[in-house]
Design an enzyme around this catalytic site. Structure first.
Site, PDB file in Angstrom:
ATOM      1  N   ASN A 206       0.850  -1.182   0.000  1.00 55.19           N
ATOM      2  CA  ASN A 206       0.000   0.000   0.000  1.00 55.19           C
ATOM      3  C   ASN A 206       0.888   1.235   0.000  1.00 55.19           C
ATOM      4  O   ASN A 206       2.117   1.131  -0.014  1.00 55.19           O
ATOM      5  CB  ASN A 206      -0.960  -0.015   1.195  1.00 55.19           C
ATOM      6  CG  ASN A 206      -0.223  -0.130   2.516  1.00 55.19           C
ATOM      7  OD1 ASN A 206       0.615   0.712   2.841  1.00 55.19           O
ATOM      8  ND2 ASN A 206      -0.520  -1.187   3.279  1.00 55.19           N
ATOM      9  N   ASP A 274      -4.170  -6.684   4.413  1.00 55.74           N
ATOM     10  CA  ASP A 274      -5.226  -7.573   4.908  1.00 55.74           C
ATOM     11  C   ASP A 274      -5.069  -9.001   4.402  1.00 55.74           C
ATOM     12  O   ASP A 274      -5.503  -9.940   5.053  1.00 55.74           O
ATOM     13  CB  ASP A 274      -6.598  -7.038   4.489  1.00 55.74           C
ATOM     14  CG  ASP A 274      -6.954  -5.738   5.188  1.00 55.74           C
ATOM     15  OD1 ASP A 274      -6.695  -5.643   6.402  1.00 55.74           O
ATOM     16  OD2 ASP A 274      -7.460  -4.823   4.533  1.00 55.74           O
ATOM     17  N   LYS A 284       9.937 -16.245 -10.654  1.00 56.78           N
ATOM     18  CA  LYS A 284       9.167 -15.193 -11.312  1.00 56.78           C
ATOM     19  C   LYS A 284       8.107 -15.790 -12.230  1.00 56.78           C
ATOM     20  O   LYS A 284       8.399 -16.677 -13.042  1.00 56.78           O
ATOM     21  CB  LYS A 284      10.100 -14.283 -12.103  1.00 56.78           C
ATOM     22  CG  LYS A 284       9.380 -13.128 -12.774  1.00 56.78           C
ATOM     23  CD  LYS A 284      10.346 -12.257 -13.577  1.00 56.78           C
ATOM     24  CE  LYS A 284       9.589 -11.150 -14.298  1.00 56.78           C
ATOM     25  NZ  LYS A 284      10.495 -10.324 -15.122  1.00 56.78           N
ATOM     26  N   PRO A 301      -2.775 -12.368   9.610  1.00 59.92           N
ATOM     27  CA  PRO A 301      -3.132 -12.338  11.037  1.00 59.92           C
ATOM     28  C   PRO A 301      -3.582 -10.948  11.465  1.00 59.92           C
ATOM     29  O   PRO A 301      -3.075  -9.939  10.968  1.00 59.92           O
ATOM     30  CB  PRO A 301      -1.826 -12.735  11.732  1.00 59.92           C
ATOM     31  CG  PRO A 301      -0.743 -12.448  10.737  1.00 59.92           C
ATOM     32  CD  PRO A 301      -1.363 -12.705   9.394  1.00 59.92           C
ATOM     33  N   ASP A 302      -4.536 -10.891  12.362  1.00 60.04           N
ATOM     34  CA  ASP A 302      -5.036  -9.631  12.895  1.00 60.04           C
ATOM     35  C   ASP A 302      -4.236  -9.302  14.147  1.00 60.04           C
ATOM     36  O   ASP A 302      -4.590  -9.698  15.263  1.00 60.04           O
ATOM     37  CB  ASP A 302      -6.527  -9.741  13.211  1.00 60.04           C
ATOM     38  CG  ASP A 302      -7.178  -8.390  13.487  1.00 60.04           C
ATOM     39  OD1 ASP A 302      -6.465  -7.494  13.991  1.00 60.04           O
ATOM     40  OD2 ASP A 302      -8.366  -8.228  13.206  1.00 60.04           O
ATOM     41  N   ILE A 303      -3.131  -8.587  13.966  1.00 54.79           N
ATOM     42  CA  ILE A 303      -2.185  -8.351  15.055  1.00 54.79           C
ATOM     43  C   ILE A 303      -2.811  -7.497  16.158  1.00 54.79           C
ATOM     44  O   ILE A 303      -2.659  -7.771  17.349  1.00 54.79           O
ATOM     45  CB  ILE A 303      -0.909  -7.686  14.509  1.00 54.79           C
ATOM     46  CG1 ILE A 303      -0.285  -8.563  13.419  1.00 54.79           C
ATOM     47  CG2 ILE A 303       0.093  -7.442  15.631  1.00 54.79           C
ATOM     48  CD1 ILE A 303       0.844  -7.897  12.665  1.00 54.79           C
ATOM     49  N   PHE A 321      -4.959   2.098  14.590  1.00 54.63           N
ATOM     50  CA  PHE A 321      -5.220   3.123  13.589  1.00 54.63           C
ATOM     51  C   PHE A 321      -6.255   2.600  12.607  1.00 54.63           C
ATOM     52  O   PHE A 321      -6.288   1.396  12.308  1.00 54.63           O
ATOM     53  CB  PHE A 321      -3.935   3.494  12.838  1.00 54.63           C
ATOM     54  CG  PHE A 321      -3.149   4.610  13.477  1.00 54.63           C
ATOM     55  CD1 PHE A 321      -2.997   5.830  12.836  1.00 54.63           C
ATOM     56  CD2 PHE A 321      -2.585   4.438  14.730  1.00 54.63           C
ATOM     57  CE1 PHE A 321      -2.290   6.854  13.426  1.00 54.63           C
ATOM     58  CE2 PHE A 321      -1.876   5.463  15.335  1.00 54.63           C
ATOM     59  CZ  PHE A 321      -1.723   6.678  14.681  1.00 54.63           C
ATOM     60  N   LYS A 335     -14.609  -0.563  14.427  1.00 57.39           N
ATOM     61  CA  LYS A 335     -13.336  -1.278  14.462  1.00 57.39           C
ATOM     62  C   LYS A 335     -12.800  -1.362  15.888  1.00 57.39           C
ATOM     63  O   LYS A 335     -12.289  -2.402  16.303  1.00 57.39           O
ATOM     64  CB  LYS A 335     -12.315  -0.591  13.552  1.00 57.39           C
ATOM     65  CG  LYS A 335     -10.956  -1.265  13.523  1.00 57.39           C
ATOM     66  CD  LYS A 335     -10.001  -0.592  12.544  1.00 57.39           C
ATOM     67  CE  LYS A 335      -8.648  -1.303  12.521  1.00 57.39           C
ATOM     68  NZ  LYS A 335      -7.717  -0.713  11.535  1.00 57.39           N
ATOM     69  N   LYS A 339     -12.079  -4.968  17.447  1.00 54.35           N
ATOM     70  CA  LYS A 339     -10.697  -5.370  17.750  1.00 54.35           C
ATOM     71  C   LYS A 339     -10.437  -5.484  19.246  1.00 54.35           C
ATOM     72  O   LYS A 339      -9.506  -6.166  19.664  1.00 54.35           O
ATOM     73  CB  LYS A 339      -9.713  -4.351  17.166  1.00 54.35           C
ATOM     74  CG  LYS A 339      -9.872  -4.099  15.672  1.00 54.35           C
ATOM     75  CD  LYS A 339      -9.385  -5.255  14.842  1.00 54.35           C
ATOM     76  CE  LYS A 339      -9.406  -4.897  13.369  1.00 54.35           C
ATOM     77  NZ  LYS A 339      -8.951  -6.000  12.504  1.00 54.35           N
TER      78      LYS A 339
END
Length: 395
Positions: A206, A274, A284, A301-303, A321, A335, A339
């Site tokens: 990103n 994500d 390649k 993983p959702d840290i 964040f 969120k 979370k």
């Protein structure tokens, strides 16, 4: 203000950097009392250390003249800060195990002052499970850490293990000596993007530059915190004086966060991808005229949720964040509840805002008590305000 530093020089090729470190500290008016281990003396001479420090070099635990007055006790407590540079794997193991069989290890056991180490060793030694356990023990005991950096080794290998540069250590020393509201607190900060490989030359990422996370780490350091900085491949270099843990993928960030705990607070500013490509190619991917390659995605993983949900060892304050492009407040509020974190810093990263990768931010702080809009300001200003709020919350 000038301070008194007790500098323990361990036995490694990086010991030569200790000479420049002494010079830099003396330039700033600090008094340096050097302690040279037997192995350290194989790399730098007592004469060169003494000449730069303008002070006696201490080497032997059983120096009868000094021990007549319990010199090792006095040495360990007369300084404002004890610094170990380089901190070898052996010295770290002695510290973690509570050994005291030479002057350096005895001083470290006898001191009532804060201790800062600058690790230096071969990359395999740094990554060894025993060293990771020792590091976790030392950090749990409140030992401050600066470095190591990644780079070429004297042994010809490449990777993490190079001792931090002298000016990085100076910055960490001065931060440790700063009397701020977060002095004695350990704060974990994640920053930057993650890169999820498709093949050896392509990846999913990103536009996060890491600027906001870096600014937060720097602000926390300025308030006296010990900061562990877990960063993806960001555009912005990490600040001096923090413990930098470089990672590439979300899985690596998850492991680094786990290794960095316990912490008093954790700020998850990283823009973690994500998804990752399941079964990324080892070579390649070529265009073969038979159509587009088929990529299968799997969730990362959702840290933030994992750390927020810890039953044991959960930081007192967990801050996430939320980078949103629409319904910012509603999505960020949901969120926070989903979370299980204490605070969410929400911002609108729509292309028109220029925030993602830019120098300013426009955030809303969301807590259990509601939302608080902050005016648009530079990322350093956002970081300073958030760091102060964190300090107030930790008391």
């Amino acid at each position: 203000m000038a301070k008194h530093i007790l500098l323990i020089i361990g036995g490694g090729i990086a010991a030569f950097k200790s000479l420049d470190l002494i010079r830099r500290l003396r330039e700033r008016g600090h008094q340096v009392t050097p302690v040279l281990t037997r192995a350290g003396a194989e790399f730098v001479t007592p004469l060169s250390v003494s000449g730069l420090a303008a002070a006696k070099v201490y080497q032997d635990l059983f120096d009868l003249t000094d021990e007549a007055e319990m010199g090792h006790i006095e040495l360990s407590r007369a300084a404002d800060l004890v610094v170990v540079a380089p901190a070898t794997a052996d010295l770290m193991a002695k510290m973690a195990g509570g050994h005291a069989n030479d002057l350096a290890s005895t001083l470290l056991m006898a001191t009532d002052k804060r201790v800062l180490i600058a690790p230096s060793m071969n990359v395999r030694m740094w990554e060894h499970a025993a060293t990771r356990r020792n590091l976790a023990t030392l950090q749990g005991d409140g030992i401050l850490v600066v470095g190591p950096n990644e780079g070429d080794m004297a042994c010809g290998e490449y990777g993490p293990g190079r001792m931090a540069e002298p000016m990085e250590i100076v910055a960490a020393i001065e931060a440790a000596l700063t009397d701020g509201p977060l002095k004695g607190k350990h704060v974990l900060v994640t920053s930057g993007p993650t890169h999820e490989p498709i093949d050896p030359v392509r990846y999913i990422a990103n536009r996060s530059s890491g600027a906001q996370g870096t600014a937060i780490a720097r602000a926390l350091l300025g308030l006296g915190a010990q900061v562990t900085f877990v960063t993806g491949p960001a555009d912005v270099p990490p600040p001096h004086g923090v413990t930098v843990v470089p990672v590439q993928t979300a899985a690596q960030m998850q492991a680094a966060v786990r290794d960095a705990l316990p912490a008093d607070a954790a700020v998850f500013a990283a823009a973690v991808a994500d998804w990752h490509v399941k079964g990324a190619s080892d070579s390649k991917i070529k265009k073969d005229g038979k159509g587009l390659p088929k990529l299968t995605f799997a969730e990362n993983p959702d840290i933030l949720a994992q750390v927020s949900g810890l039953r044991e060892g959960r930081p007192k304050l967990v801050v996430g964040f939320a980078a949103e492009t629409d319904d910012v407040i509603a999505n960020a509020t949901a969120k926070r509840k989903r979370k299980g974190c204490d605070w969410i810093v929400a911002n609108d990263v729509s292309p028109a805002t220029g925030i993602m990768g830019g120098s300013e931010n426009d955030v809303t702080l969301i807590t259990a008590d509601g939302s608080e809009d902050w005016p648009r300001m530079g990322k350093d200003a956002v970081a300073a305000r958030l760091a102060q709020r964190l300090a107030d919350a930790l008391g």
